[in-house]
Design a protein around this motif. Structure first.
Motif, short mmCIF file in Angstrom:
data_model
loop_
_atom_site.label_atom_id
_atom_site.label_comp_id
_atom_site.label_asym_id
_atom_site.label_seq_id
_atom_site.Cartn_x
_atom_site.Cartn_y
_atom_site.Cartn_z
N PRO A 77 41.40 22.97 105.14
CA PRO A 77 40.70 22.54 106.31
C PRO A 77 40.33 21.10 105.93
O PRO A 77 39.85 20.93 104.98
CB PRO A 77 39.64 23.22 106.57
N GLU A 93 30.68 24.22 106.32
CA GLU A 93 31.72 24.32 106.97
C GLU A 93 32.77 23.15 107.05
O GLU A 93 32.19 21.88 107.20
CB GLU A 93 31.86 24.89 108.58
N GLY A 122 35.40 23.54 111.37
CA GLY A 122 35.11 24.77 111.93
C GLY A 122 35.28 25.87 111.13
O GLY A 122 34.92 27.17 111.73
N GLN A 123 35.88 25.88 109.84
CA GLN A 123 35.92 26.83 108.89
C GLN A 123 34.87 27.04 108.00
O GLN A 123 34.65 26.05 107.19
CB GLN A 123 37.43 26.76 108.13
N ASP A 156 33.30 29.32 101.84
CA ASP A 156 32.67 30.60 101.26
C ASP A 156 32.20 30.25 99.96
O ASP A 156 31.65 31.34 98.90
CB ASP A 156 33.78 31.77 101.15
N TRP A 170 34.84 23.14 99.65
CA TRP A 170 35.35 22.07 100.37
C TRP A 170 36.02 20.90 99.54
O TRP A 170 36.67 20.01 99.98
CB TRP A 170 33.91 21.28 100.88
#
Length: 459
Positions: free
Chosen positions: A267, A390, A393-394, A397, A402
């Protein structure tokens, strides 16, 4: 301004005698006094009177006895030992601990004539690509100090970008030379494994994920520093000989692959890919062919291999502190507990996945001289955050998911150069572009970066 000139230019003036180490140190200390209170990039700065005396002593050395970096001030990343200086590693456990010896590359810097002025800030134990810790606080981004500088070489990147030092060292396990370079508009280079030796202490076979490397404001300067830091050490299994990369020769035409977001697996915040693609146009303008590539290996397999082998390695370094859990940050505890809990077969399975990626990468480099990826998946985030929770929008975890985009190079120990790509996003913040090559292609990757730098500087 003297402090904004390249290291190459400064060294030329020092060699001609038109600049003295004393004048350079005086200007350096003035710049640090001007910029460091806001940015907090340099920590444990030595007393000015000591540094000025050392600079005057450097000026007294005959020209024919001077090293390659004679009279240049540098601050060492606070994960490495510089004799006589504190090495806190950003941890209260080690706050005030003074190094008794130099690490290998630091000794090489001193032998080349570097004047070590202090340390550069880093996250606690270097964990997480955001430079903040309970000992020294946070380092602010050079473009907007309310934003993260990246990490773990965040202090080094900001000190360079703000003109507080002309050269800097860094280390890179998971993008620590690349993300802060991209976020502060300078250059950071992770060399091929073994080109710059690690310390020959403890286990030297199992944990080979990280590498020391140079940071600078131009690739030419990277090469100068690289040639001083590099060279083999027979106590290390992956050591290489004293291969030189300077002077750089920009290659005429290469075939490059653009991996983008790895087929949607990574992402990306809005504008990251567009900004990087605009930078790639500069490479195309120099005659290089750039193709869009499909993912050469499943991203999830690379990630699963990485988080196992990384936790295994981090736990090896932190296991002596397992009885001081109350003094370790959350990320360190997560890595420690995971790493100590793996079975031998779980580590073997992670190594099998890495071997699969190695074979796939070899096939990729049969057709391409280098591949391109963004240096991060988001723009510099607010400095008070621990990490982005995030992206696009993801949910993230883990504390480092990132930064997944830097892992393909890190897992295989590939040479990877971060170059400034430009500014973008809603707040016009910086991002970088990774140029990644096969093992041993360090000189070619740096030469490609120097051609890119010249083209960008000419516009």
């Amino acid at each position: 301004m003297l402090c904004d000139r390249t290291a190459t230019e400064i060294l030329q003036d020092l060699a001609r005698g038109s600049l003295t180490a004393e004048a350079l140190m005086e200007a350096t200390l003035a710049r640090i006094a001007e910029r460091n209170p806001e940015l907090n990039a340099i920590v444990a700065l030595r007393p000015a009177e000591e540094l000025m005396a050392e600079a005057r002593a450097a000026d007294a050395v005959p020209m024919d006895e001077r090293g390659a970096l004679h009279g240049v001030p540098m601050a060492i990343k606070d994960l490495s030992n510089a004799k006589g200086l504190v090495c806190a590693q950003g941890s209260p456990i080690f706050a005030g601990q003074v190094a008794q010896d130099d690490d290998i590359f630091v000794a090489r810097l001193r032998a080349a004539g570097v004047i070590v002025i202090g340390k550069t800030n880093t996250p606690e134990f270097g964990l997480g690509s955001h430079t903040y810790n309970p000992v020294y606080g946070a380092t602010g981004n050079v473009v907007d100090p309310s934003r993260s500088a990246g990490g773990s070489s965040g202090g080094a990147a900001v000190a360079l970008a703000a003109g507080m030092v002309p050269l800097a060292d860094g280390s890179d396990m998971m993008g620590s030379l690349r993300n802060p370079a991209g976020w502060n508009e300078i250059y950071g280079f992770r060399p091929t494994w073994g080109w710059v030796p690690s310390e020959p202490v403890g286990d030297v076979f199992l944990h080979t994920l990280a590498s020391n490397g140079p940071m600078a404001r131009t690739p030419d300067d990277l090469a100068l520093l690289m040639d001083v830091m590099s060279g083999g050490d027979p106590r290390l299994p992956l050591h290489r000989g004293a291969e030189k990369v300077s002077p750089l020769s920009p290659p005429k035409s290469l075939r490059l692959g653009w991996l983008g977001d790895w087929g949607g697996a990574y992402p990306m915040e809005e504008g990251i890919l567009d900004t990087c693609e605009a930078a790639i146009a500069t490479l195309e303008g120099q005659g290089h062919q750039v193709d869009r590539l499909a993912p050469p290996y499943p991203a999830e397999k690379i990630w699963q291999s990485w988080i196992t082998l990384r936790s295994f390695a981090v736990a090896a370094g932190l296991r002596a502190l397992k009885d001081r859990r109350d003094q370790l940050k959350e990320a360190a505890l997560w890595e420690l507990d995971r790493g100590l809990g793996f079975s031998g077969q779980e580590v073997q399975e992670a190594s099998d996945l890495r071997a699969g990626w190695m074979r796939a990468a070899a096939r990729m480099f049969d057709s391409y001289d280098a591949v391109l990826l963004p240096s991060a998946q988001c723009w510099p985030f607010p400095v008070e955050w621990d990490y982005p929770k995030e992206i696009a929008g993801q949910a993230m975890d883990t504390y480092h998911r990132w930064m997944e985009v830097v892992v393909p190079a890190s897992l295989l120990g590939l040479p990877a150069l971060a170059v400034p790509a430009g500014r973008g996003g809603p707040d016009q913040l910086p991002i970088g572009l990774q140029i990644i090559g096969p093992h041993g292609s360090d000189a070619q990757i740096l030469g490609l970066g120097q051609g890119y730098h010249r083209a960008r500087s000419a516009t």
